[in-house]
Design a protein around this motif. Structure first.
Motif, mmCIF file in Angstrom:
data_model
loop_
_atom_site.group_PDB
_atom_site.id
_atom_site.type_symbol
_atom_site.label_atom_id
_atom_site.label_comp_id
_atom_site.label_asym_id
_atom_site.label_seq_id
_atom_site.Cartn_x
_atom_site.Cartn_y
_atom_site.Cartn_z
ATOM 1 N N ASN A 1 -10.738 5.568 0.459
ATOM 2 C CA ASN A 1 -10.728 4.236 1.058
ATOM 3 C C ASN A 1 -9.341 3.891 1.615
ATOM 4 O O ASN A 1 -8.324 4.104 0.949
ATOM 5 C CB ASN A 1 -11.144 3.196 0.008
ATOM 6 N N SER A 2 -9.299 3.364 2.826
ATOM 7 C CA SER A 2 -8.017 3.053 3.478
ATOM 8 C C SER A 2 -7.195 2.030 2.710
ATOM 9 O O SER A 2 -5.977 1.933 2.900
ATOM 10 C CB SER A 2 -8.271 2.546 4.907
ATOM 11 N N TYR A 3 -7.853 1.243 1.859
ATOM 12 C CA TYR A 3 -7.154 0.195 1.108
ATOM 13 C C TYR A 3 -6.847 0.627 -0.330
ATOM 14 O O TYR A 3 -6.437 -0.194 -1.151
ATOM 15 C CB TYR A 3 -7.995 -1.085 1.095
ATOM 16 N N SER A 4 -7.038 1.901 -0.616
ATOM 17 C CA SER A 4 -6.808 2.386 -1.977
ATOM 18 C C SER A 4 -5.323 2.597 -2.254
ATOM 19 O O SER A 4 -4.508 2.740 -1.342
ATOM 20 C CB SER A 4 -7.558 3.703 -2.201
ATOM 21 N N LYS A 5 -4.996 2.636 -3.524
ATOM 22 C CA LYS A 5 -3.627 2.881 -3.954
ATOM 23 C C LYS A 5 -3.175 4.276 -3.531
ATOM 24 O O LYS A 5 -2.016 4.476 -3.130
ATOM 25 C CB LYS A 5 -3.529 2.748 -5.480
ATOM 26 N N PHE A 6 -4.097 5.241 -3.594
ATOM 27 C CA PHE A 6 -3.750 6.609 -3.227
ATOM 28 C C PHE A 6 -3.307 6.682 -1.771
ATOM 29 O O PHE A 6 -2.305 7.323 -1.446
ATOM 30 C CB PHE A 6 -4.944 7.543 -3.466
ATOM 31 N N ARG A 7 -4.031 5.995 -0.881
ATOM 32 C CA ARG A 7 -3.681 6.038 0.537
ATOM 33 C C ARG A 7 -2.352 5.332 0.797
ATOM 34 O O ARG A 7 -1.622 5.696 1.727
ATOM 35 C CB ARG A 7 -4.793 5.396 1.375
ATOM 36 N N SER A 8 -2.041 4.334 -0.011
ATOM 37 C CA SER A 8 -0.748 3.659 0.155
ATOM 38 C C SER A 8 0.396 4.524 -0.361
ATOM 39 O O SER A 8 1.521 4.455 0.146
ATOM 40 C CB SER A 8 -0.756 2.313 -0.577
ATOM 41 N N LEU A 9 0.118 5.358 -1.372
ATOM 42 C CA LEU A 9 1.139 6.265 -1.902
ATOM 43 C C LEU A 9 1.393 7.446 -0.972
ATOM 44 O O LEU A 9 2.514 7.954 -0.878
ATOM 45 C CB LEU A 9 0.716 6.784 -3.280
ATOM 46 N N TYR A 10 0.339 7.877 -0.264
ATOM 47 C CA TYR A 10 0.446 9.035 0.621
ATOM 48 C C TYR A 10 -0.118 8.687 2.002
ATOM 49 O O TYR A 10 -1.165 9.221 2.417
ATOM 50 C CB TYR A 10 -0.305 10.225 0.014
ATOM 51 N N PRO A 11 0.566 7.797 2.717
ATOM 52 C CA PRO A 11 0.058 7.324 4.017
ATOM 53 C C PRO A 11 0.061 8.365 5.125
ATOM 54 O O PRO A 11 -0.630 8.205 6.132
ATOM 55 C CB PRO A 11 1.012 6.170 4.353
ATOM 56 N N ASP A 12 0.833 9.439 4.952
ATOM 57 C CA ASP A 12 0.946 10.445 6.009
ATOM 58 C C ASP A 12 -0.165 11.491 5.966
ATOM 59 O O ASP A 12 -0.237 12.361 6.838
ATOM 60 C CB ASP A 12 2.303 11.148 5.929
ATOM 61 N N PHE A 13 -1.004 11.406 4.946
ATOM 62 C CA PHE A 13 -2.085 12.378 4.813
ATOM 63 C C PHE A 13 -3.384 11.844 5.410
ATOM 64 O O PHE A 13 -3.674 10.658 5.322
ATOM 65 C CB PHE A 13 -2.303 12.752 3.339
#
Length: 339
Positions: free
Chosen positions: A129-141
């Motif tokens: 999910n674009s709003y997940s913590k994981f995506r915020s930690l690794y935005p370049d992936f």
């Protein structure tokens, strides 16, 4: 509050909370039923003055038929619409990364996720999910989700699915995406598939993973050179479940045709928690393990595949045994069953 045998939510439940349920239920309904709806819509359109639109779209489907196995076609607008924020906020998410977890932007990663559940909405909400913590930690992936190729046969739905990052789970598709020389690709794959879903449907409290005979994802990691990452989501099996004697009578159907199973499950409703299309709002904990480095090998031997497969299973069991104490009330009674 119990009325007519149904457990209704407290009267002071916030409107925002209800809104989250509506969107989460909508996501489940759209994934399971919108394909059939789109087919019916196209058939009906054939009997109108706009019949030519259907023929035009079918021509487009033919020309575009290889896209799902070539990395799909992500649309930033579809990935980042507010809809996904509400879906994400419905779940009680807890993301855990192992202490030595680290991602290299120049490397590609194959996240092998367990269990599949009825529909892996928990893992999607936590990682993809674009709003997940994981995506915020690794935005370049760039995160993609591998699903059945059958999914891309449905008109309209296929284009929306590709727009939000879904790709075909075929071997060719996995290798194509994970061989990107620029790196930064993450593919979520659920090796257990619908069979794993069937095994867990009547006993969602169990952790049974179908992996022993699934070696294709290991070979894909070898051929592409992508690092292999074990992922476990505690609570996934409980989001949607099947209960009652009626379902036991038709279990022979879902075992023989497991892809039909997802339409036969239920969670809760927007106002009551007995039945409905809304995934249950229970605590979830997704644990992402340490990436297993894989040397790129165009033609891996059976021994190489078996060795890496065995190592992956060992890491999966270690991950479960370590983190079960942070999720279950009686962790000593829980164990990971590998099928």
């Amino acid at each position: 509050m119990r009325i007519f045998g149904l457990n209704f939510d407290a009267w002071d439940t916030t409107f925002e909370r209800k809104l989250y349920m509506v969107f989460a239920g909508g996501a489940y309904f759209a994934t399971v039923y919108s394909g059939s709806v789109s087919v019916i819509f196209c058939i009906c359109l054939l009997f109108t003055p706009f019949w030519w639109l259907v023929l035009l779209y079918i021509s487009w489907l033919f020309l575009d038929r290889h896209t799902p196995s070539q990395g799909s076609r992500t649309v930033n607008f579809l990935e980042n619409i507010i809809f996904w924020k509400y879906v994400h906020n419905h779940f009680q998410i807890n993301l855990k990364l192992t202490p030595d977890f680290e991602l290299n932007p120049s490397q590609n990663y194959l996240f092998a996720c367990f269990p599949h559940g009825v529909m892996p909405m928990g893992c999607h909400a936590t990682i993809a999910n674009s709003y997940s913590k994981f995506r915020s930690l690794y935005p370049d992936f760039r995160v993609k989700i591998a699903t059945l190729s059958f999914f891309f046969l449905f008109p309209i739905l296929r284009d929306l699915a590709m727009g939000v990052g879904f790709i075909s789970c075929s071997f060719k598709s996995l290798v194509s995406v994970l061989s990107d020389p620029k790196g930064g690709e993450i593919v979520l794959l659920f090796p257990g598939g619908a069979l794993e879903c069937f095994y867990n449907q009547n006993q969602p409290q169990r952790f049974r993973c179908v992996v022993k005979q699934r070696k294709g994802f290991v070979k894909a990691a070898f051929v592409s050179g992508a690092a292999l990452v074990p992922v476990l989501t505690f609570g996934e099996n409980d989001l949607l479940a099947v209960r009652g004697s009626f379902w036991k009578h038709i279990s022979f159907i879902t075992k023989k045709f497991p892809t039909l199973a997802s339409g036969l499950f239920y969670g809760r409703g927007v106002f009551q928690d007995n039945f409905g299309w809304v995934p249950r709002d229970i605590p979830l904990m997704t644990v992402v393990g340490t990436p297993i480095k894989v040397s790129k090998t165009e033609y891996p031997t059976s021994e190489q595949i078996d060795d890496l497969h065995e190592k992956f299973q060992e890491e999966l069991v270690k991950l479960f045994d370590k983190y079960k104490y942070q999720y279950f009330d009686s962790p000593q009674d829980k164990c990971l069953e590998l099928e």
